[in-house]
Motif scaffolding. Structure first.
Motif, short mmCIF file in Angstrom:
data_model
loop_
_atom_site.label_atom_id
_atom_site.label_comp_id
_atom_site.label_asym_id
_atom_site.label_seq_id
_atom_site.Cartn_x
_atom_site.Cartn_y
_atom_site.Cartn_z
N THR A 56 0.81 -1.25 -0.13
CA THR A 56 0.12 0.07 -0.06
C THR A 56 0.95 1.09 -0.14
O THR A 56 0.81 2.17 -0.80
CB THR A 56 -0.98 0.00 1.33
OG1 THR A 56 -1.55 -1.09 1.10
CG2 THR A 56 -1.66 1.16 1.28
N LEU A 57 1.90 1.17 0.70
CA LEU A 57 2.88 2.41 0.95
C LEU A 57 3.40 2.51 -0.57
O LEU A 57 3.62 3.69 -1.04
CB LEU A 57 3.72 2.20 1.87
CG LEU A 57 5.04 3.30 2.09
CD1 LEU A 57 4.30 4.66 2.32
CD2 LEU A 57 5.75 2.84 3.15
N LEU A 58 4.09 1.49 -0.81
CA LEU A 58 4.74 1.55 -2.37
C LEU A 58 3.90 2.10 -3.30
O LEU A 58 4.19 2.84 -4.24
CB LEU A 58 5.20 0.03 -2.63
CG LEU A 58 6.21 0.04 -3.72
CD1 LEU A 58 7.49 0.85 -3.62
CD2 LEU A 58 6.50 -1.60 -3.81
N ALA A 59 2.53 1.47 -3.32
CA ALA A 59 1.51 1.98 -4.43
C ALA A 59 1.51 3.52 -4.23
O ALA A 59 1.23 4.36 -5.27
CB ALA A 59 0.29 1.25 -4.42
N THR A 60 1.26 3.86 -3.11
CA THR A 60 1.05 5.26 -2.82
C THR A 60 2.08 6.16 -3.22
O THR A 60 2.06 7.34 -3.79
CB THR A 60 0.77 5.49 -1.21
OG1 THR A 60 -0.56 4.79 -1.03
CG2 THR A 60 0.37 7.10 -1.01
N MET A 91 -2.30 18.03 -7.52
CA MET A 91 -3.22 17.19 -7.85
C MET A 91 -2.93 15.83 -7.72
O MET A 91 -3.81 14.87 -7.15
CB MET A 91 -3.99 17.79 -9.27
CG MET A 91 -4.79 19.05 -9.16
SD MET A 91 -5.33 19.30 -10.77
CE MET A 91 -4.33 19.55 -11.96
N VAL A 92 -1.59 15.53 -8.12
CA VAL A 92 -1.30 14.11 -8.14
C VAL A 92 -1.22 13.79 -6.87
O VAL A 92 -1.60 12.62 -6.31
CB VAL A 92 0.18 14.07 -8.90
CG1 VAL A 92 0.78 12.79 -8.79
CG2 VAL A 92 -0.38 14.31 -10.54
N CYS A 93 -0.52 14.43 -5.97
CA CYS A 93 -0.11 14.30 -4.43
C CYS A 93 -1.84 14.15 -3.85
O CYS A 93 -1.73 13.14 -3.01
CB CYS A 93 0.61 15.29 -3.88
SG CYS A 93 2.34 15.42 -4.55
N ALA A 94 -2.43 14.85 -4.09
CA ALA A 94 -3.83 14.73 -3.24
C ALA A 94 -4.50 13.60 -3.93
O ALA A 94 -5.24 12.84 -2.97
CB ALA A 94 -4.66 16.10 -3.86
N GLY A 95 -4.43 13.14 -5.14
CA GLY A 95 -5.11 12.00 -5.67
C GLY A 95 -4.28 10.96 -4.99
O GLY A 95 -4.93 9.67 -4.70
N TRP A 101 -5.72 7.07 1.43
CA TRP A 101 -6.87 7.22 2.49
C TRP A 101 -7.90 5.92 2.70
O TRP A 101 -8.31 5.32 3.35
CB TRP A 101 -7.44 8.46 2.73
CG TRP A 101 -8.40 8.27 3.86
CD1 TRP A 101 -9.73 8.50 3.70
CD2 TRP A 101 -8.17 8.86 5.06
NE1 TRP A 101 -10.38 8.70 4.66
CE2 TRP A 101 -9.42 8.95 5.72
CE3 TRP A 101 -6.97 8.95 5.89
CZ2 TRP A 101 -9.77 9.19 7.14
CZ3 TRP A 101 -7.19 9.17 7.22
CH2 TRP A 101 -8.48 9.10 7.76
N PHE A 102 -8.39 5.91 1.24
CA PHE A 102 -9.50 4.82 0.88
C PHE A 102 -9.15 3.60 0.91
O PHE A 102 -9.93 2.56 0.78
CB PHE A 102 -10.19 5.34 -0.25
CG PHE A 102 -11.20 6.38 0.23
CD1 PHE A 102 -12.44 6.38 0.93
CD2 PHE A 102 -10.69 7.69 -0.35
CE1 PHE A 102 -13.05 7.46 1.25
CE2 PHE A 102 -11.78 8.75 -0.01
CZ PHE A 102 -12.85 8.74 0.52
#
Length: 106
Positions: A56-60, A91-95, A101-102
C-alpha cells in the motif's frame, strides 16, 4: 526485456533515419553513465520494495514518481517549472493521498 526492445528499436530507427551523426564527448558519456546508474538503482529499489515492502505504501509512493522525475529532469536540463506544473503536482499528490486513505486498513 522492455529496455532491450527499446534499445534495439531506437537504434534501428536511428540507423534508418537521416539524422546527423552523434558526437560523444566525455560530458555526454558521464551523463549517460550517471543516468543509467540512477535508473538501475531506482529499479533495484522498486524490486526490493515489491519483494519486502508494504504494498500500500509502495503504491501510494509510486504516484510521486512522475513528479520527482520531472523535477529532477528540470534541474538536469536547466528548465524552469511553470505554475501549471506545480498545480499538477498538488493534484497528483492529493490523488495519491486520497487513494491511500481509502485503501488503508482500519
Amino acid at each position: 526485456m522492455f529496455f532491450l526492445a527499446t534499445f534495439l528499436l531506437l537504434w534501428l530507427k536511428y540507423g534508418l533515419s537521416q539524422d546527423a551523426t552523434m558526437i560523444f564527448t566525455s560530458r555526454i558519456i558521464l551523463q549517460l553513465l550517471v543516468t543509467g546508474a540512477i535508473m538501475g538503482t531506482a529499479y533495484a529499489a522498486w524490486n526490493i520494495g515489491i519483494i519486502q515492502g508494504n504494498m500500500t505504501l509502495l503504491a501510494t509512493a509510486s504516484y510521486f514518481t512522475p513528479v520527482l522525475s520531472a523535477a529532477f529532469a528540470s534541474l538536469w536540463l536547466g528548465v524552469a517549472l511553470t505554475p501549471a506544473f506545480w498545480q499538477g503536482v498538488v493534484m497528483v499528490c492529493a490523488g495519491s493521498l486520497i487513494c491511500w486513505w481509502f485503501t488503508r486498513r482500519a
